[in-house]
Design an enzyme around this catalytic site. Sequence first.
Site, PDB file in Angstrom:
ATOM      1  CE  LYS A   1      31.024  78.008  -1.634  1.00  0.00           C
ATOM      2  NZ  LYS A   1      30.095  78.560  -0.269  1.00  0.00           N
TER       3      LYS A   1
ATOM      4  NE  ARG B   1      19.271  77.788   1.158  1.00  0.00           N
ATOM      5  CZ  ARG B   1      19.497  78.296   2.010  1.00  0.00           C
ATOM      6  NH1 ARG B   1      18.443  79.295   2.464  1.00  0.00           N
ATOM      7  NH2 ARG B   1      20.676  78.580   2.659  1.00  0.00           N
TER       8      ARG B   1
HETATM    9 MN    MN Z   1      26.890  77.441  -1.737  1.00  0.00          MN
END
Ligand code: MN
Length: 505
Positions: free
Chosen positions: A279, A353
């Site tokens: 990120k 997920r």
């Molecule tokens: Mn993530």
Amino acid sequence: MAVLPAQVAPPAFALSSLRPHDLTGIEALALPFTVVDGKPVLGAGTAGVDTALGLDLAALLDSRRPTGKGGEVVSVPVGTGTGLRLVLLVGLGAGTATDHRRAGAAVARAAFDHESVATTVPAEGDAQALTAYVVGTMLGSFVFHWRSEGPERRPVRRVVLAGLSADDHAAALERGLALGGAGWRSRMLATVPSNLKSPQWLAEQAEQLAEEQGLACEVWDEVTLAERGFGGVIGVGQGSATPPRLIRLDYTPPGGRKAPRVVLVGKGITFDSGGLSIKPAEGMATMKRDMTGGAVVMAVMGALGTLGCGLRVTGLIPTAENAVGGSSLRPGDVVTHYGGRTSEVLNTDAEGRLVLADAMAYAVDRLDPAVLVDVATLTGAMKVALGQWVGGYFANRDGLAEVLADAAAAAGEPLWRLPLEPDYEDTLSSQVADANNSPGGPGAITAALFLQHFAGEVPWAHLDIASAGDAPAESFEWTKGPTGFGSRALLTWLTGSDPLAGIAD
Ligand code: MN
Ligand code: MN
């Protein structure tokens, strides 16, 4: 060892049938008002206060031209020989539960650093209003700090609910304390920094909670998870110095060993760096709260006994740190989930997920759920769609969608439904595996479609709370920072009169 950081307690609440101005040793008084035909009208418990304090409260209020909306506060400093320093006149809007919750939060905010506040704001409302008021006061008081010289502000220590007898109102107060306490717990867990909050730390918190609340608790370590085929959890956690865990908590109602079972699955990413698909710095700064779903499940489990729930409830929290290291998952790697379905990991930042899939598949295979609900800070797309004050959700049964939305609205944690649109299913395709984990836009929907494959035929809802997981500012019962959003909504559903009504349709 479970080491909690320096903690600040929420206020202590007491019921008193006395009038507010007859109470002794009180530092602040909070009294309600409404606005009728443009004119402010003082409400419950205000009769006699003027004379006792030598103030014309009605004239004071009038001069401030209040709107009367829920949570508006007109603050009147006073000096009396009794130690009373502050009168708060609090708008009650239309007197709904939401207005009471907001009024409670406003009083909490105005009463920071005071010893005590007596209030008659909920005195003329119903039980629901009292519960909501207590929840608002607790959560508006939330403080977390790790400062060397103590917190910037302290919650008011004592709240006296005046004009209310213990006999008639203890149950509504207890419900408020349990719901507010769950919100406090999930917010606190989400706020703890990740240099303390490893998967093992989270598991220790769950064990401690289980002991306090009489829940069964089991924790599987990375060796057991690998043996049992939890390839998603193992894959996401394999780059971290702190290995992954699966936490399981079980609540069984008194005499309810054969009651239908609800399984809650909470995403427990204790820090999300994005992994090798790293990120940017600004996107990583809030990622200690990426286990909010897990915190919500823990908080819900811890309050079921007090609030009363006739169903068996199992909480599963797959927890891992998504870290960068020589053993991290690589883009292009394939993981095999519990039960054998495979995922090609095109983006290691779509890790939530991958861990949820294992736990959901396990629940469907082994736990015979009547309903399966997962809760996760899953997609930035949900924040784009809904902003930061509303959570999003999906459901494969309309009946389940309806009861969840109703409970969420009643609890003050609004949820908006999005579609499990089959036409987007193609985005999940992979050249080498059953699906890819980074199907692109619409991101919240394609993430839900990815998860749907692990729910089987079970009635299932997926709460994506990445939108409401952080509050950008103080607002009503929300304090700035991680919110722990979702525990009150799920508890309101699970402890309602018939949580499974209409769900099989
Ligand atoms: Mn993530
Ligand atoms: Mn994440």
